[in-house]
Write an enzyme that holds these catalytic residues in place. Structure first.
Site, short mmCIF file in Angstrom:
data_model
loop_
_atom_site.label_atom_id
_atom_site.label_comp_id
_atom_site.label_asym_id
_atom_site.label_seq_id
_atom_site.Cartn_x
_atom_site.Cartn_y
_atom_site.Cartn_z
CG MET A 191 -0.95 5.44 2.11
SD MET A 191 -0.23 4.58 3.55
CE MET A 191 1.31 4.00 2.90
CB THR A 211 2.94 8.57 3.60
OG1 THR A 211 2.24 9.39 4.53
CG2 THR A 211 2.98 7.16 4.13
CG ASN A 212 6.61 13.22 5.70
OD1 ASN A 212 7.72 13.36 6.22
ND2 ASN A 212 6.38 13.52 4.43
CB CYS A 214 2.49 16.44 3.71
SG CYS A 214 1.26 15.57 2.72
CD GLU A 269 0.53 13.54 -0.77
OE1 GLU A 269 0.48 12.32 -1.03
OE2 GLU A 269 0.63 13.97 0.39
#
Length: 233
Positions: A10, A83-84, A197, A199
């Protein structure tokens, strides 16, 4: 060495970073040919993304809780949700487990407090920036003052995450937009920025700004190694 469980996918782009960081950190600390004991289950993010934007968090929580139980059954001693945003359903996942969940906001908040920072800017998906499951935890549990971008800038950050970063696309013009938004948060008093996030660290790195960055992917992964090696180092 404890076995680290990773609920990933994710997106898979940041999950790959988790795997790399965890193994590099174990190698650095133990030397030789050591690598991490870990179990990863990687979901199909398309299914999760549809539920997110439909607002069906109950269904999302049920799906991820079931996957978390599979990770525990495979031998994990602790769990990371890689994932946050999906920490919105962390309570549902914790209920399903008998192993501890290492909450990404707690790991990040401790790193912020250890640096002596109290006022922090938060970037992430719209869900992370606008809802209380993340910023509220930072405020209530850790005593941090949390600043988020204004509405138009939140929309820009959210769009870049979902249309570019989760697909592994890194654009200079998007980096410029993030840096503009980061500078605006600093002008409002932010002493540092949470890359909230997993990413975002692909896009904005420490060499791009003089404002301290708290990369949640690195912080979360390194804290997991701390716990996995607690009795060995």
């Amino acid at each position: 060495m404890k076995t680290i469980g990773i609920l990933g996918g994710m997106s898979w782009e940041s999950s790959a970073l988790y795997y790399e960081i965890i193994n590099e950190e174990v190698k650095k600390r133990l030397g030789g040919l050591h690598s991490a004991r870990c179990v990863m289950l990687s979901v199909d993010f398309q299914e999760i993304e549809k539920l997110q934007h439909r607002g069906d968090w109950d269904a999302t929580g049920e799906l991820l809780a079931a996957d978390a139980r599979r990770i525990e059954a495979a031998g994990a001693d602790l769990l990371l949700i890689a994932t946050n945003t999906m920490h919105k359903v962390a309570p549902r996942i914790e209920e399903a487990l008998s192993i501890p969940l290492l909450h990404i906001a707690d790991a990040t908040a401790k790193a912020i407090r250890d640096r002596g920072t109290r006022t922090i800017g938060l970037l992430g998906t719209r869900f992370t920036m606008e809802e209380e499951f993340y910023a509220g935890r930072l405020r209530q549990k850790w005593g941090l003052e949390v600043l988020t971008p204004q509405k138009r800038d939140r929309e820009i950050v959210h769009r870049i995450i979902y249309e570019e970063l989760v697909l592994g696309i890194v654009r200079e013009e998007s980096r410029a937009e993030f840096l503009r938004i980061i500078n605006k948060l600093a002008d409002r008093g932010a002493e540092g920025i949470i890359e909230g996030c997993t990413e975002i660290g692909m896009l904005v790195k420490t060499e791009h700004t003089g404002i301290p960055l708290f990369d949640t992917t690195h912080i979360h992964a390194q804290k997991a190694v701390d716990l996995a090696l607690r009795d060995l180092t």
